[in-house]
Design an enzyme around this catalytic site. Sequence first.
Site, PDB file in Angstrom:
ATOM      1  N   CYS A 184       0.797  -1.240   0.000  1.00 47.47           N
ATOM      2  CA  CYS A 184       0.000   0.000   0.000  1.00 47.47           C
ATOM      3  C   CYS A 184       0.825   1.284   0.000  1.00 47.47           C
ATOM      4  O   CYS A 184       0.637   2.136  -0.872  1.00 47.47           O
ATOM      5  CB  CYS A 184      -0.942   0.006   1.196  1.00 47.47           C
ATOM      6  SG  CYS A 184      -2.226  -1.231   1.046  1.00 47.47           S
TER       7      CYS A 184
HETATM    8  N1  LIG Z   1      -3.291  -5.767   1.331  1.00 44.65           N
HETATM    9  C1  LIG Z   1      -3.294  -4.625   2.007  1.00 44.65           C
HETATM   10  O1  LIG Z   1      -2.471  -4.385   2.885  1.00 44.65           O
HETATM   11  C2  LIG Z   1      -4.354  -3.580   1.730  1.00 44.65           C
HETATM   12  C3  LIG Z   1      -4.571  -2.542   2.650  1.00 44.65           C
HETATM   13  C4  LIG Z   1      -5.545  -1.564   2.390  1.00 44.65           C
HETATM   14  C5  LIG Z   1      -6.248  -1.643   1.190  1.00 44.65           C
HETATM   15  N2  LIG Z   1      -6.018  -2.656   0.305  1.00 44.65           N
HETATM   16  C6  LIG Z   1      -6.797  -2.690  -0.942  1.00 44.65           C
HETATM   17  O2  LIG Z   1      -7.739  -3.745  -0.849  1.00 44.65           O
HETATM   18  C7  LIG Z   1      -7.986  -4.288  -2.155  1.00 44.65           C
HETATM   19  C8  LIG Z   1      -7.831  -5.788  -2.090  1.00 44.65           C
HETATM   20  O3  LIG Z   1      -6.526  -6.070  -1.653  1.00 44.65           O
HETATM   21  P1  LIG Z   1      -6.080  -7.532  -1.166  1.00 44.65           P
HETATM   22  O4  LIG Z   1      -4.710  -7.345  -0.623  1.00 44.65           O
HETATM   23  O5  LIG Z   1      -7.118  -8.166  -0.342  1.00 44.65           O
HETATM   24  O6  LIG Z   1      -5.999  -8.289  -2.585  1.00 44.65           O
HETATM   25  P2  LIG Z   1      -5.722  -9.848  -2.830  1.00 44.65           P
HETATM   26  O7  LIG Z   1      -5.065  -9.924  -4.146  1.00 44.65           O
HETATM   27  O8  LIG Z   1      -5.086 -10.461  -1.647  1.00 44.65           O
HETATM   28  O9  LIG Z   1      -7.200 -10.467  -2.927  1.00 44.65           O
HETATM   29  C9  LIG Z   1      -8.086 -10.143  -3.936  1.00 44.65           C
HETATM   30  C10 LIG Z   1      -8.998 -11.338  -4.170  1.00 44.65           C
HETATM   31  O10 LIG Z   1      -9.988 -10.953  -5.132  1.00 44.65           O
HETATM   32  C11 LIG Z   1     -10.247 -12.068  -5.987  1.00 44.65           C
HETATM   33  N3  LIG Z   1     -10.870 -11.548  -7.201  1.00 44.65           N
HETATM   34  C12 LIG Z   1     -10.323 -10.802  -8.191  1.00 44.65           C
HETATM   35  N4  LIG Z   1     -11.272 -10.471  -9.100  1.00 44.65           N
HETATM   36  C13 LIG Z   1     -12.431 -11.008  -8.674  1.00 44.65           C
HETATM   37  C14 LIG Z   1     -13.758 -11.024  -9.162  1.00 44.65           C
HETATM   38  N5  LIG Z   1     -14.087 -10.369 -10.272  1.00 44.65           N
HETATM   39  N6  LIG Z   1     -14.684 -11.704  -8.469  1.00 44.65           N
HETATM   40  C15 LIG Z   1     -14.380 -12.355  -7.324  1.00 44.65           C
HETATM   41  N7  LIG Z   1     -13.151 -12.379  -6.808  1.00 44.65           N
HETATM   42  C16 LIG Z   1     -12.182 -11.712  -7.465  1.00 44.65           C
HETATM   43  C17 LIG Z   1      -8.889 -12.706  -6.163  1.00 44.65           C
HETATM   44  O11 LIG Z   1      -9.009 -14.053  -6.572  1.00 44.65           O
HETATM   45  C18 LIG Z   1      -8.297 -12.565  -4.748  1.00 44.65           C
HETATM   46  O12 LIG Z   1      -8.589 -13.683  -3.938  1.00 44.65           O
HETATM   47  C19 LIG Z   1      -7.019  -3.550  -3.084  1.00 44.65           C
HETATM   48  O13 LIG Z   1      -7.686  -2.470  -3.696  1.00 44.65           O
HETATM   49  C20 LIG Z   1      -5.966  -3.029  -2.150  1.00 44.65           C
HETATM   50  O14 LIG Z   1      -5.349  -1.856  -2.641  1.00 44.65           O
HETATM   51  C21 LIG Z   1      -5.104  -3.629   0.560  1.00 44.65           C
END
Ligand SMILES: NC(=O)c1ccc[n+]([C@@H]2O[C@H](COP(=O)([O-])OP(=O)(O)OC[C@H]3O[C@@H](n4cnc5c(N)ncnc54)[C@H](O)[C@@H]3O)[C@@H](O)[C@H]2O)c1
Length: 452
Positions: free
Chosen positions: A268
């Site tokens: 992030c």
């Molecule tokens: N990881 C962090 O530290 C963090 C912190 C704050 C915000 N975020 C934000 O949160 C969001 C998600 O991050 P994350 O780390 O959980 O991502 P991630 O990659 O760990 O998980 C995303 C999940 O979404 C699934 N996916 C993708 N497209 C899909 C669809 N169309 N339908 C159903 N499932 C689908 C993927 O298979 C995956 O399991 C991002 O926008 C990220 O910027 C992340």
Amino acid sequence: MNISIIGLGKLGSPMQAVMAHKGHKVVGVDLNPATVNAINAGKAPVKEPRLQEMMDGSRERISATHSYEEAILGTDITMIMVPTPSGSDGRFSMKYVMEAAEKIGAVLKKKAKWHLVVLSSTVMPGSTGGTLLPALEDITGKTCGPDFGLCYNPEFIALGNVVNDMLKPDMILIGESDPRSGAILEEFYQGVCESNPRIRRMNFVNAELTKLSVNTFVTTRISYANMLAQVCETLPGADVDVVTAAIGCDTRIGSKYLKGALGYGGPCFPRDNVAFSALARANGAPALLAEATDQLNRQQVPRLGAMILAKLPAGGTAGVLGLSYKPDTGVIEESQGVALAKYLLQSGAKLVVYDPEAMEHAREQLQGQVTFAASPSECARQADVLAITTPWPEFKKLTPQDFKRSAGKPVVLDCWRVLAREKFESVVDYLTLGYGAPQAARVPQAMAAEGD
Ligand SMILES: NC(=O)c1ccc[n+]([C@@H]2O[C@H](COP(=O)([O-])OP(=O)(O)OC[C@H]3O[C@@H](n4cnc5c(N)ncnc54)[C@H](O)[C@@H]3O)[C@@H](O)[C@H]2O)c1
């Protein structure tokens, strides 16, 4: 309430478990069969402290499916938690959000009951109202507000502490299409959070900008402390830890994220900061502070790398202890430890590395190029110059014995001041990071003039 979550990754699956823990029935949707199968088998699909325990306690309220229809028709609120990867221009892509929106919209078109859609992925300012809302209206043929609600509700969590951060947030940030949508989400969170958080409700663009600004501000603090560390190194007797501890006593400043020496990493901070600059640039507004913050951050690895190489004996081995971008996670995205390892490798150094949780991910990038130690002490024993790049609690258990050599002393660059210096000083040479050792420091102009 019945909730559906689209995207059960690093954030979506803890979110599901936390909401289920608070008594809600939560069905998750993910494209990845392994994730869906794991959740339906009661197994955490990602490694995160307390996640498994939360899932175990709420099994009857947790399920997963590939079917948007099954998830959305049976629930009142749908949270979108899919990736928003950074493009080459630094802006976040809406590709996955829009793929999810297509499928959500197709189900909402058929659903008679009012439904609330909540976008929790991090997006660029303008995306929720400018891209997602019109797409949902277009696909459903319905009007946002009277027919369905839309909120932007990003997460402020740190990996390795996601469950706690979700249960006890400082703030719940809600961008809302209309007061009814915001009020429903606010009430929902009041039942989930244990911290009585401040709730801030606003329009979409203010919420989107707030999310980016929080991280941009925190990264600025980190780069500020790193700048201070470098200045301390030029001043005899100066010590960045003493200075930041005192600065932090000022309530206008506070002490969090004010540790001088190592850059920020992770999925992030770096990209949010870059996205903020990209947004400002595209809109013709200067973002000098965000750009300087990023520049300072990028200087940290070459700066530390050069310090290490300067001390490395010919044919010697450098060690990197800590490959995850922070403790309590195996994530190595934008990790300073991995970046340092790569820098040292490029300079031709022999390398030994260790991390309690990130070895598997690190192997994908460093296999065949480095020695993977089996423990912190093995790493310490093999290194002529050792950098401690992640403050894992278990690194504190290193003993002077791990550094004792039959001849000479190894050099240690303890970026987080993990080791109690007085215990190790007799067996290691410390690299002066963040403080001005009298023998190494230059006398600055102003002081020399005073002395005259
Ligand atoms: N990881 C962090 O530290 C963090 C912190 C704050 C915000 N975020 C934000 O949160 C969001 C998600 O991050 P994350 O780390 O959980 O991502 P991630 O990659 O760990 O998980 C995303 C999940 O979404 C699934 N996916 C993708 N497209 C899909 C669809 N169309 N339908 C159903 N499932 C689908 C993927 O298979 C995956 O399991 C991002 O926008 C990220 O910027 C992340």
